[in-house]
Design a protein around this motif. Sequence first.
Motif, mmCIF file in Angstrom:
data_model
loop_
_atom_site.group_PDB
_atom_site.id
_atom_site.type_symbol
_atom_site.label_atom_id
_atom_site.label_comp_id
_atom_site.label_asym_id
_atom_site.label_seq_id
_atom_site.Cartn_x
_atom_site.Cartn_y
_atom_site.Cartn_z
ATOM 1 N N GLU A 1 0.820 -1.209 0.000
ATOM 2 C CA GLU A 1 0.000 0.000 0.000
ATOM 3 C C GLU A 1 0.858 1.267 0.000
ATOM 4 O OE1 GLU A 1 -2.573 -0.571 3.354
ATOM 5 O OE2 GLU A 1 -3.727 -2.131 2.331
ATOM 6 N N ALA A 2 2.050 1.206 0.576
ATOM 7 C CA ALA A 2 2.944 2.370 0.617
ATOM 8 C C ALA A 2 3.416 2.768 -0.779
ATOM 9 C CB ALA A 2 4.141 2.085 1.516
ATOM 10 N N LEU A 3 3.384 1.844 -1.733
ATOM 11 C CA LEU A 3 3.804 2.168 -3.097
ATOM 12 C C LEU A 3 2.968 3.284 -3.704
ATOM 13 C CD1 LEU A 3 4.389 -1.394 -4.530
ATOM 14 C CD2 LEU A 3 6.127 0.361 -4.164
ATOM 15 N N SER A 4 1.723 3.409 -3.289
ATOM 16 C CA SER A 4 0.844 4.434 -3.850
ATOM 17 C C SER A 4 0.904 5.749 -3.071
ATOM 18 C CB SER A 4 -0.602 3.919 -3.898
ATOM 19 O OG SER A 4 -1.077 3.695 -2.591
ATOM 20 N N ARG A 5 1.736 5.808 -2.037
ATOM 21 C CA ARG A 5 1.859 7.031 -1.235
ATOM 22 C C ARG A 5 3.278 7.589 -1.374
ATOM 23 N NH1 ARG A 5 -0.449 4.957 4.371
ATOM 24 N NH2 ARG A 5 0.765 3.189 3.718
ATOM 25 N N PRO A 6 3.462 8.643 -2.158
ATOM 26 C CA PRO A 6 4.803 9.163 -2.420
ATOM 27 C C PRO A 6 5.499 9.752 -1.198
ATOM 28 C CG PRO A 6 3.146 10.618 -3.351
ATOM 29 C CD PRO A 6 2.430 9.397 -2.859
ATOM 30 N N GLU A 7 4.772 9.994 -0.108
ATOM 31 C CA GLU A 7 5.395 10.563 1.079
ATOM 32 C C GLU A 7 6.108 9.516 1.932
ATOM 33 O OE1 GLU A 7 1.215 9.459 2.338
ATOM 34 O OE2 GLU A 7 2.097 10.380 0.574
ATOM 35 N N ILE A 8 6.006 8.238 1.556
ATOM 36 C CA ILE A 8 6.642 7.150 2.297
ATOM 37 C C ILE A 8 7.765 6.566 1.433
ATOM 38 C CG2 ILE A 8 6.325 4.868 3.320
ATOM 39 C CD1 ILE A 8 3.413 5.675 3.847
ATOM 40 N N PRO A 9 9.021 6.627 1.904
ATOM 41 C CA PRO A 9 10.107 6.041 1.109
ATOM 42 C C PRO A 9 10.017 4.520 1.090
ATOM 43 C CG PRO A 9 10.933 6.820 3.225
ATOM 44 C CD PRO A 9 9.488 7.227 3.143
ATOM 45 N N ILE A 10 10.405 3.920 -0.035
ATOM 46 C CA ILE A 10 10.388 2.471 -0.197
ATOM 47 C C ILE A 10 11.839 2.000 -0.295
ATOM 48 C CG2 ILE A 10 9.646 0.557 -1.669
ATOM 49 C CD1 ILE A 10 7.310 2.085 -0.427
ATOM 50 N N TYR A 11 12.171 0.995 0.507
ATOM 51 C CA TYR A 11 13.521 0.437 0.510
ATOM 52 C C TYR A 11 13.499 -0.965 -0.081
ATOM 53 C CZ TYR A 11 14.635 4.288 3.621
ATOM 54 O OH TYR A 11 14.801 5.542 4.146
ATOM 55 N N CYS A 12 14.557 -1.311 -0.799
ATOM 56 C CA CYS A 12 14.705 -2.652 -1.340
ATOM 57 C C CYS A 12 14.926 -3.614 -0.178
ATOM 58 C CB CYS A 12 15.897 -2.695 -2.291
ATOM 59 S SG CYS A 12 16.256 -4.359 -2.905
ATOM 60 N N PRO A 13 14.141 -4.692 -0.096
ATOM 61 C CA PRO A 13 14.332 -5.646 0.991
ATOM 62 C C PRO A 13 15.657 -6.406 0.901
ATOM 63 C CG PRO A 13 12.339 -6.158 -0.277
ATOM 64 C CD PRO A 13 12.997 -4.995 -0.925
ATOM 65 N N SER A 14 16.257 -6.471 -0.278
ATOM 66 C CA SER A 14 17.510 -7.210 -0.447
ATOM 67 C C SER A 14 18.737 -6.391 -0.072
ATOM 68 C CB SER A 14 17.657 -7.705 -1.883
ATOM 69 O OG SER A 14 16.646 -8.624 -2.179
ATOM 70 N N CYS A 15 18.886 -5.204 -0.695
ATOM 71 C CA CYS A 15 20.091 -4.398 -0.448
ATOM 72 C C CYS A 15 19.844 -3.259 0.539
ATOM 73 C CB CYS A 15 20.662 -3.864 -1.750
ATOM 74 S SG CYS A 15 19.631 -2.636 -2.587
ATOM 75 N N GLU A 16 18.590 -3.043 0.929
ATOM 76 C CA GLU A 16 18.181 -2.049 1.916
ATOM 77 C C GLU A 16 18.500 -0.601 1.525
ATOM 78 O OE1 GLU A 16 19.660 -3.330 5.707
ATOM 79 O OE2 GLU A 16 18.456 -5.148 5.671
ATOM 80 N N GLN A 17 18.622 -0.349 0.225
ATOM 81 C CA GLN A 17 18.795 1.003 -0.282
ATOM 82 C C GLN A 17 17.440 1.514 -0.765
ATOM 83 O OE1 GLN A 17 21.811 2.665 -0.185
ATOM 84 N NE2 GLN A 17 22.423 0.863 0.981
ATOM 85 N N ILE A 18 17.333 2.835 -0.960
ATOM 86 C CA ILE A 18 16.105 3.389 -1.539
ATOM 87 C C ILE A 18 15.850 2.693 -2.871
ATOM 88 C CG2 ILE A 18 15.132 5.446 -2.671
ATOM 89 C CD1 ILE A 18 14.901 5.736 0.260
#
Length: 69
Positions: free
Chosen positions: A29-46
């Motif tokens: 659900e956070a994917l549709s909210r631009p105010e929440i940063p998304i981190y890669c679960p593998s490398c933990e980078q943005i």
Amino acid sequence: MIDCAYCQRPLICDGCQTPYLPPSQEYYEALSRPEIPIYCPSCEQIMICHWCKTPYDVQGDEMEEGSEA
């Protein structure tokens, strides 16, 4: 697999080339909210889309607002 919100191609991390699979419904659900940063679960980078290079971070929107002032 999840599609990029910007280019509609499969969302793959540009850093580690891992397809993005949200670990929970909350992350999905956070994917549709631009105010929440998304981190890669593998490398933990943005998360940055491999195809269109769009970062899933908050700074992109803040920079646009700041440039207008």
